[in-house]
Design a protein around this motif. Structure first.
Motif, PDB file in Angstrom:
ATOM      1  N   ALA A 248       0.887  -1.012  -0.221  1.00  0.00           N
ATOM      2  CA  ALA A 248      -0.041  -0.025   0.034  1.00  0.00           C
ATOM      3  C   ALA A 248       0.864   1.360  -0.310  1.00  0.00           C
ATOM      4  CB  ALA A 248      -1.102   0.015   1.112  1.00  0.00           C
ATOM      5  N   LEU A 249       2.032   1.080   0.504  1.00  0.00           N
ATOM      6  CA  LEU A 249       3.043   2.236   0.488  1.00  0.00           C
ATOM      7  C   LEU A 249       4.188   2.291  -0.264  1.00  0.00           C
ATOM      8  CD1 LEU A 249       2.797   3.014   4.369  1.00  0.00           C
ATOM      9  CD2 LEU A 249       1.226   3.900   2.778  1.00  0.00           C
ATOM     10  N   ALA A 250       4.219   1.482  -1.429  1.00  0.00           N
ATOM     11  CA  ALA A 250       5.056   1.250  -2.299  1.00  0.00           C
ATOM     12  C   ALA A 250       5.300   3.079  -2.744  1.00  0.00           C
ATOM     13  CB  ALA A 250       4.721   0.634  -3.315  1.00  0.00           C
ATOM     14  N   GLY A 251       6.656   3.124  -2.802  1.00  0.00           N
ATOM     15  CA  GLY A 251       7.353   4.455  -3.315  1.00  0.00           C
ATOM     16  C   GLY A 251       7.303   5.598  -2.156  1.00  0.00           C
ATOM     17  N   VAL A 252       6.795   5.395  -0.958  1.00  0.00           N
ATOM     18  CA  VAL A 252       6.822   6.157   0.208  1.00  0.00           C
ATOM     19  C   VAL A 252       8.217   6.449   0.755  1.00  0.00           C
ATOM     20  CG1 VAL A 252       6.148   6.833   2.410  1.00  0.00           C
ATOM     21  CG2 VAL A 252       4.425   6.152   0.812  1.00  0.00           C
ATOM     22  N   ARG A 253       8.613   7.790   0.911  1.00  0.00           N
ATOM     23  CA  ARG A 253      10.143   7.789   1.323  1.00  0.00           C
ATOM     24  C   ARG A 253       9.985   8.769   2.761  1.00  0.00           C
ATOM     25  NH1 ARG A 253      14.337   5.617   0.057  1.00  0.00           N
ATOM     26  NH2 ARG A 253      15.625   7.600  -0.453  1.00  0.00           N
ATOM     27  N   ARG A 254       8.949   8.945   3.184  1.00  0.00           N
ATOM     28  CA  ARG A 254       8.810   9.821   4.419  1.00  0.00           C
ATOM     29  C   ARG A 254       7.317   9.052   5.033  1.00  0.00           C
ATOM     30  NH1 ARG A 254      11.272  14.561   2.937  1.00  0.00           N
ATOM     31  NH2 ARG A 254      11.746  14.660   0.651  1.00  0.00           N
ATOM     32  N   VAL A 255       7.609   8.759   6.273  1.00  0.00           N
ATOM     33  CA  VAL A 255       6.483   8.414   7.171  1.00  0.00           C
ATOM     34  C   VAL A 255       6.561   8.965   8.459  1.00  0.00           C
ATOM     35  CG1 VAL A 255       5.812   6.487   8.312  1.00  0.00           C
ATOM     36  CG2 VAL A 255       6.892   5.961   6.072  1.00  0.00           C
TER      37      VAL A 255
ATOM     38  N   ALA B  57      16.546  10.236   8.187  1.00  0.00           N
ATOM     39  CA  ALA B  57      16.394  11.369   9.114  1.00  0.00           C
ATOM     40  C   ALA B  57      15.128  10.967  10.192  1.00  0.00           C
ATOM     41  CB  ALA B  57      16.001  12.675   8.459  1.00  0.00           C
ATOM     42  N   VAL B  58      15.431  11.312  11.564  1.00  0.00           N
ATOM     43  CA  VAL B  58      14.668  10.843  12.518  1.00  0.00           C
ATOM     44  C   VAL B  58      14.362  12.092  13.445  1.00  0.00           C
ATOM     45  CG1 VAL B  58      13.970   9.375  14.076  1.00  0.00           C
ATOM     46  CG2 VAL B  58      15.413   8.505  12.380  1.00  0.00           C
ATOM     47  N   THR B  59      12.978  12.281  13.603  1.00  0.00           N
ATOM     48  CA  THR B  59      12.573  13.396  14.356  1.00  0.00           C
ATOM     49  C   THR B  59      11.481  12.780  15.423  1.00  0.00           C
ATOM     50  OG1 THR B  59      13.011  15.125  12.765  1.00  0.00           O
ATOM     51  CG2 THR B  59      11.873  15.931  14.456  1.00  0.00           C
ATOM     52  N   VAL B  60      11.562  13.444  16.768  1.00  0.00           N
ATOM     53  CA  VAL B  60      10.545  13.207  17.584  1.00  0.00           C
ATOM     54  C   VAL B  60       9.850  14.614  18.197  1.00  0.00           C
ATOM     55  CG1 VAL B  60       9.887  12.280  20.014  1.00  0.00           C
ATOM     56  CG2 VAL B  60      11.598  10.901  18.346  1.00  0.00           C
ATOM     57  N   VAL B  61       8.467  14.492  17.969  1.00  0.00           N
ATOM     58  CA  VAL B  61       7.736  15.912  18.334  1.00  0.00           C
ATOM     59  C   VAL B  61       6.838  15.547  19.381  1.00  0.00           C
ATOM     60  CG1 VAL B  61       6.423  17.728  17.547  1.00  0.00           C
ATOM     61  CG2 VAL B  61       7.891  16.505  15.950  1.00  0.00           C
TER      62      VAL B  61
ATOM     63  N   THR C 111       6.844  20.030   9.006  1.00  0.00           N
ATOM     64  CA  THR C 111       7.970  20.710   8.772  1.00  0.00           C
ATOM     65  C   THR C 111       9.123  19.466   8.894  1.00  0.00           C
ATOM     66  OG1 THR C 111       7.440  22.766   9.666  1.00  0.00           O
ATOM     67  CG2 THR C 111       9.982  22.247   9.370  1.00  0.00           C
ATOM     68  N   ALA C 112       9.293  18.717   9.682  1.00  0.00           N
ATOM     69  CA  ALA C 112      10.283  17.487   9.818  1.00  0.00           C
ATOM     70  C   ALA C 112      10.103  16.665   8.527  1.00  0.00           C
ATOM     71  CB  ALA C 112      10.220  16.906  11.442  1.00  0.00           C
ATOM     72  N   LEU C 113       8.833  16.575   8.307  1.00  0.00           N
ATOM     73  CA  LEU C 113       8.491  15.610   7.195  1.00  0.00           C
ATOM     74  C   LEU C 113       9.308  15.930   5.848  1.00  0.00           C
ATOM     75  CD1 LEU C 113       6.971  12.540   7.521  1.00  0.00           C
ATOM     76  CD2 LEU C 113       5.061  13.926   6.711  1.00  0.00           C
ATOM     77  N   ALA C 114       9.308  17.281   5.788  1.00  0.00           N
ATOM     78  CA  ALA C 114       9.305  17.795   4.338  1.00  0.00           C
ATOM     79  C   ALA C 114      10.807  17.960   4.207  1.00  0.00           C
ATOM     80  CB  ALA C 114       8.579  19.063   4.124  1.00  0.00           C
ATOM     81  N   THR C 115      11.400  18.063   5.391  1.00  0.00           N
ATOM     82  CA  THR C 115      13.084  18.504   5.472  1.00  0.00           C
ATOM     83  C   THR C 115      13.934  17.350   4.727  1.00  0.00           C
ATOM     84  OG1 THR C 115      12.615  20.072   7.230  1.00  0.00           O
ATOM     85  CG2 THR C 115      14.794  19.486   6.782  1.00  0.00           C
ATOM     86  N   GLY C 116      14.769  17.806   3.826  1.00  0.00           N
ATOM     87  CA  GLY C 116      15.682  16.646   3.548  1.00  0.00           C
ATOM     88  C   GLY C 116      15.250  15.879   2.161  1.00  0.00           C
ATOM     89  N   PRO C 117      16.252  15.503   1.343  1.00  0.00           N
ATOM     90  CA  PRO C 117      15.745  14.815   0.254  1.00  0.00           C
ATOM     91  C   PRO C 117      15.678  13.224   0.400  1.00  0.00           C
ATOM     92  CG  PRO C 117      18.119  15.230   0.166  1.00  0.00           C
ATOM     93  CD  PRO C 117      17.645  16.017   1.363  1.00  0.00           C
ATOM     94  N   GLY C 118      16.078  12.843   1.722  1.00  0.00           N
ATOM     95  CA  GLY C 118      16.218  11.314   1.845  1.00  0.00           C
ATOM     96  C   GLY C 118      15.223  10.735   2.782  1.00  0.00           C
ATOM     97  N   PRO C 119      15.219   9.367   2.898  1.00  0.00           N
ATOM     98  CA  PRO C 119      14.225   8.705   3.811  1.00  0.00           C
ATOM     99  C   PRO C 119      14.001   9.430   5.296  1.00  0.00           C
ATOM    100  CG  PRO C 119      16.139   7.442   3.526  1.00  0.00           C
ATOM    101  CD  PRO C 119      16.368   8.588   2.486  1.00  0.00           C
TER     102      PRO C 119
ATOM    103  N   PRO D  67       3.725  14.365  -1.303  1.00  0.00           N
ATOM    104  CA  PRO D  67       3.217  13.333  -2.074  1.00  0.00           C
ATOM    105  C   PRO D  67       3.963  11.988  -2.114  1.00  0.00           C
ATOM    106  CG  PRO D  67       4.340  15.127  -3.494  1.00  0.00           C
ATOM    107  CD  PRO D  67       4.082  15.609  -2.192  1.00  0.00           C
ATOM    108  N   ASP D  68       4.931  11.957  -1.496  1.00  0.00           N
ATOM    109  CA  ASP D  68       5.482  10.855  -1.186  1.00  0.00           C
ATOM    110  C   ASP D  68       5.848  10.508   0.224  1.00  0.00           C
ATOM    111  OD1 ASP D  68       7.421  12.751  -0.277  1.00  0.00           O
ATOM    112  OD2 ASP D  68       9.202  12.126  -1.006  1.00  0.00           O
ATOM    113  N   ALA D  69       4.731  10.812   0.791  1.00  0.00           N
ATOM    114  CA  ALA D  69       4.668  10.445   2.466  1.00  0.00           C
ATOM    115  C   ALA D  69       3.548   9.860   2.651  1.00  0.00           C
ATOM    116  CB  ALA D  69       4.789  11.876   3.330  1.00  0.00           C
TER     117      ALA D  69
END
Length: 383
Positions: A42-49, A153-157, A192-200, A244-246
């Motif tokens: 279901a989440l094929a192609g997702v790079r941000r979770v 990239a890992v963030t806790v809010v 903001t944390a989800l959209a920051t940076g190009p990688g997973p 869109p990739d989240a």
């Protein structure tokens, strides 16, 4: 939907809170990560979770919340399914279960309060600072640490006041901590944390207010309804702001049950229940009784006679063998009481002298293994 008072066992490895982050890491391509929840297709192609835990949002509370949280109800109906928490169904145990991807018997945070072995000290995990040292008390590597080691990239809010606490270190070490005082700040900082940076990217968020109002004023009270509407606003902002990739995964630590006054037994005012008991831990729905030498069988008999159908009274060995905690590491065994009391239906065992008086005055509790407490949602939303 099952009867909310039906007894439900934890589904470790096949549909529990412990399975959420391992599946999220598998979606993000972390080497060695498994996908026990089957999210990959279901989440094929997702790079941000983003993973949001709403404290107190049990699966059985969603229909009650629906008039005040239509977005939540809609997501539950279309992209939701039930999971189970671990046992006991309580916040500290569940937060560490989520963060580690491990059952409670492995990570060792086996209740709201626990006796520190070798002492008469009772550790309240919510008030825990640095003693015991969190990495020793909870030795399992977190899923956030695994993700970071793999380049995610890992963030806790979460609330600012929770930063650096023993429970936060035990559950969420490995993530960059960002404080957020309300739903708007929580949504903004997660996005903001989800959209920051190009990688997973992995973002873990926590919202406590629904649970707090349920405890103090009861499920479906006016303050609880307002808190449910705030959850709806939070979910709407997160869903609308997803890249869109989240993907957004929404879950909970437990549900709640209102406990009527006539279903409360005060262990501190009944000499039959205090006899042979040296230290009391746990919480009102799940009690851990550490007994004086040689008193275990007498304590089991007395509590069984006094509580009758209101609770199940078991020895530590019986509870460990039942699999409630998953396999229990040897060094964690003595954190469990010699005798474990698990309340049935809407009963609770309070402790007016052993615990702060406010605990006995709460309206709703959790911790036991009814469907209302153990069954939690998983909502899966793609950007």
């Amino acid at each position: 939907m099952t009867d909310p008072l039906e007894i439900v066992g934890p589904r470790y490895g096949g549909g529990s809170l412990a399975d959420v982050l391992p599946s999220a890491l598998a979606v993000l391509g972390v080497p060695g990560a498994t996908d026990p929840l089957g999210l990959g297709a279901a989440l094929a192609g997702v790079r941000r979770v983003a993973v949001l835990l709403v404290d107190g949002l049990g699966w059985h509370q969603i229909p009650t919340a629906a008039p005040y949280a239509p977005a939540l109800a809609g997501l539950a109906a279309t992209v939701g399914r039930p999971l189970t928490s671990g046992f006991p169904s309580t916040t500290p145990t569940s937060l560490v279960t989520l963060g580690t991807g491990a059952a409670p018997g492995a990570h060792g945070v086996l209740g709201f309060t626990l006796r520190v072995p070798g002492t008469d000290r009772v550790l309240n995990h919510i008030e825990w600072a640095a003693d015991p040292e969190p990495r020793r008390w909870q030795p399992v590597r977190t899923q956030l640490e695994r993700a970071r080691a793999a380049g995610v990239a890992v963030t806790v809010v979460s609330r600012p006041e929770f930063g650096g606490s023993g429970l936060t270190v035990a559950a969420n070490r490995g993530g960059d901590y960002r404080g957020a005082a309300g739903v708007d700040a929580l949504a903004a900082r997660m996005l903001t944390a989800l959209a920051t940076g190009p990688g997973p990217t992995l973002v873990s968020g926590y919202h406590p207010d629904l649970d707090r109002h349920g405890h103090v004023t009861g499920v479906d009270s006016a303050p609880w309804r307002i808190a449910a509407a705030e959850v709806d606003r939070l979910l709407t902002r997160l869903v609308d702001g997803l890249p869109p990739d989240a993907a957004l995964l929404v879950t909970a630590d437990h549900g709640q049950l209102d406990v009527p006054a006539g279903h409360r037994v005060d262990l501190d005012t009944d000499p039959r229940l205090r006899a042979g008991v040296a230290v009391v831990a746990g919480e009102p729905r799940v009690r851990y009784l550490h007994v004086t030498p040689g008193a275990r069988d007498d304590v089991v008999a007395a509590w069984t006679a006094v509580l009758g159908p209101a609770a199940r009274v078991r020895t530590r060995e019986e509870v460990v063998a039942s699999g409630w905690f998953g396999p229990v590491r040897e060094e964690h065994l003595l954190r469990i009481g010699d005798v474990v009391v698990v309340c049935n239906a809407t009963y609770a065992v309070t402790a007016s002298r052993s615990e702060p008086p406010m605990v006995s005055r709460l309206v709703a509790y959790h911790g036991a293994d009814t469907a209302a407490e153990m069954t939690i949602p998983l909502l899966v939303v793609r950007g």
